[in-house]
Design an enzyme around this catalytic site. Structure first.
Site, PDB file in Angstrom:
ATOM      1  N   ASN A   1       0.762  -1.257  -0.093  1.00 18.20           N
ATOM      2  CA  ASN A   1      -0.144   0.176  -0.005  1.00 18.20           C
ATOM      3  C   ASN A   1       0.840   1.372  -0.052  1.00 18.20           C
ATOM      4  O   ASN A   1       1.903   1.184   0.415  1.00 18.20           O
ATOM      5  CB  ASN A   1      -1.157  -0.140   1.292  1.00 18.20           C
ATOM      6  CG  ASN A   1      -0.442  -0.827   2.481  1.00 18.20           C
ATOM      7  OD1 ASN A   1       0.413  -0.108   3.194  1.00 18.20           O
ATOM      8  ND2 ASN A   1      -0.796  -2.245   2.507  1.00 18.20           N
TER       9      ASN A   1
ATOM     10  N   GLY B   1      -7.798  -4.606  -1.280  1.00 11.47           N
ATOM     11  CA  GLY B   1      -8.154  -5.501  -2.054  1.00 11.47           C
ATOM     12  C   GLY B   1      -8.219  -5.485  -3.618  1.00 11.47           C
ATOM     13  O   GLY B   1      -9.398  -6.027  -4.284  1.00 11.47           O
TER      14      GLY B   1
ATOM     15  N   GLU C   1      -3.647  -0.896   6.021  1.00  6.23           N
ATOM     16  CA  GLU C   1      -2.619  -0.402   6.603  1.00  6.23           C
ATOM     17  C   GLU C   1      -2.751   1.115   6.770  1.00  6.23           C
ATOM     18  O   GLU C   1      -1.564   1.626   7.205  1.00  6.23           O
ATOM     19  CB  GLU C   1      -1.211  -1.062   6.039  1.00  6.23           C
ATOM     20  CG  GLU C   1      -1.272  -2.361   5.875  1.00  6.23           C
ATOM     21  CD  GLU C   1      -1.183  -3.151   7.241  1.00  6.23           C
ATOM     22  OE1 GLU C   1      -1.573  -2.443   8.446  1.00  6.23           O
ATOM     23  OE2 GLU C   1      -1.023  -4.278   7.541  1.00  6.23           O
TER      24      GLU C   1
ATOM     25  N   HIS D   1       4.641   0.693   1.647  1.00  2.00           N
ATOM     26  CA  HIS D   1       4.643  -0.556   2.419  1.00  2.00           C
ATOM     27  C   HIS D   1       4.578  -1.589   1.430  1.00  2.00           C
ATOM     28  O   HIS D   1       3.729  -1.677   0.466  1.00  2.00           O
ATOM     29  CB  HIS D   1       3.639  -0.802   3.534  1.00  2.00           C
ATOM     30  CG  HIS D   1       3.262  -2.306   3.982  1.00  2.00           C
ATOM     31  ND1 HIS D   1       4.457  -2.881   4.344  1.00  2.00           N
ATOM     32  CD2 HIS D   1       2.207  -2.876   3.703  1.00  2.00           C
ATOM     33  CE1 HIS D   1       3.861  -4.079   4.708  1.00  2.00           C
ATOM     34  NE2 HIS D   1       2.617  -4.234   4.112  1.00  2.00           N
TER      35      HIS D   1
ATOM     36  N   HIS E   1       6.162  -5.906   0.042  1.00  2.00           N
ATOM     37  CA  HIS E   1       6.811  -7.224   0.625  1.00  2.00           C
ATOM     38  C   HIS E   1       7.938  -7.671  -0.325  1.00  2.00           C
ATOM     39  O   HIS E   1       7.831  -8.886  -0.781  1.00  2.00           O
ATOM     40  CB  HIS E   1       5.376  -8.215   0.539  1.00  2.00           C
ATOM     41  CG  HIS E   1       4.216  -8.077   1.241  1.00  2.00           C
ATOM     42  ND1 HIS E   1       3.359  -8.984   1.191  1.00  2.00           N
ATOM     43  CD2 HIS E   1       4.000  -7.027   2.358  1.00  2.00           C
ATOM     44  CE1 HIS E   1       2.426  -8.298   2.123  1.00  2.00           C
ATOM     45  NE2 HIS E   1       2.775  -7.360   2.812  1.00  2.00           N
TER      46      HIS E   1
HETATM   47 ZN   LIG Z   1       1.504  -6.097   4.227  1.00  2.00          ZN
END
Ligand SMILES: [Zn+2]
Length: 215
Positions: free
Chosen positions: A29, A45, A75, A94, A96
């Site tokens: 995000n 989503g 978040e 943010h 991954h």
């Molecule tokens: Zn995450």
């Protein structure tokens, strides 16, 4: 469209993150401070590489949507906590990424083994204690572990980077991931040396001066 340029920047940023191998799919995000108490935030989503500017939401501090359809990222609480704690921050990313994820799973921070980690991120980098995604507890843990730095690892989850601009926040996420990759490989091959203490002190001072205008 309200804040059209910023919303386009956020949508494009996800495609760039995917090209750079820093984020995938529905993960991640991004938010940008748009004005007094108003933020541009990615929605929850949605497949991030397909994001259109109009899918990016304009949201108030209380989470209410000013423009756009859908729900802001879960978040956003964490992003908001970072903005409240850090007046110098105007963008939060943010994601991954893999090597940051390795360290996050091990709950191991980044020692000052590379200049850029100190100069650009204000490192050493800490790991925020684990809390479930989307919780106030995670927001608190992230702010605490971030401190005055521009990147943080999130235990068993991923990474967060921030900056004065979205461009800078993305670059900082890249610095973090590169440092994590170097840390992982160098540990496989041996024991990495840390920068001399005086160098870390000097570079931390340069970082703080650049960021906050003070040592
Ligand atoms: Zn995450």
């Amino acid at each position: 469209m309200l804040y059209g340029d910023l919303r386009r920047e956020v949508a494009d940023a996800f495609r760039r993150l995917e090209e750079l191998g820093l984020n995938w799919g529905y993960s991640g995000n991004i938010s940008v401070r748009a004005g007094q108490g108003v933020y541009v935030v990615s929605p929850s989503g949605v497949l991030k590489s397909k994001l259109r500017p109009e899918d990016v939401l304009v949201v108030r501090e209380d989470g209410s949507v000013v423009d756009g359809r859908g729900k802001p990222s879960v978040e956003f609480k964490t992003h908001l906590a970072v903005y409240r704690a850090r007046r110098d921050v105007n963008a939060v990313v943010h994601a991954h990424p893999v090597y940051s994820g390795v360290l996050a799973a091990l709950r191991v921070g980044l020692k000052p083994v590379l200049e850029e980690l100190v100069l650009y991120l204000g490192g050493p980098i800490e790991v925020a204690e684990y809390a479930p995604p989307g919780t106030e507890e995670l927001a608190r843990n992230v702010v605490k572990a971030l401190g005055d730095r521009c990147a943080v690892l999130m235990a068993n989850h991923g990474a967060l980077a921030c900056g004065s601009t979205l461009e800078e926040a993305i670059a900082n996420l890249g610095y973090l991931e590169r440092a994590a990759k170097v840390a992982v490989y160098s540990r496989i091959l041996g024991t990495p040396f840390e920068l001399p203490e005086e160098t870390v002190e000097l570079e931390r001072r340069l970082y703080l001066e650049r960021r906050f205008g003070k040592a």
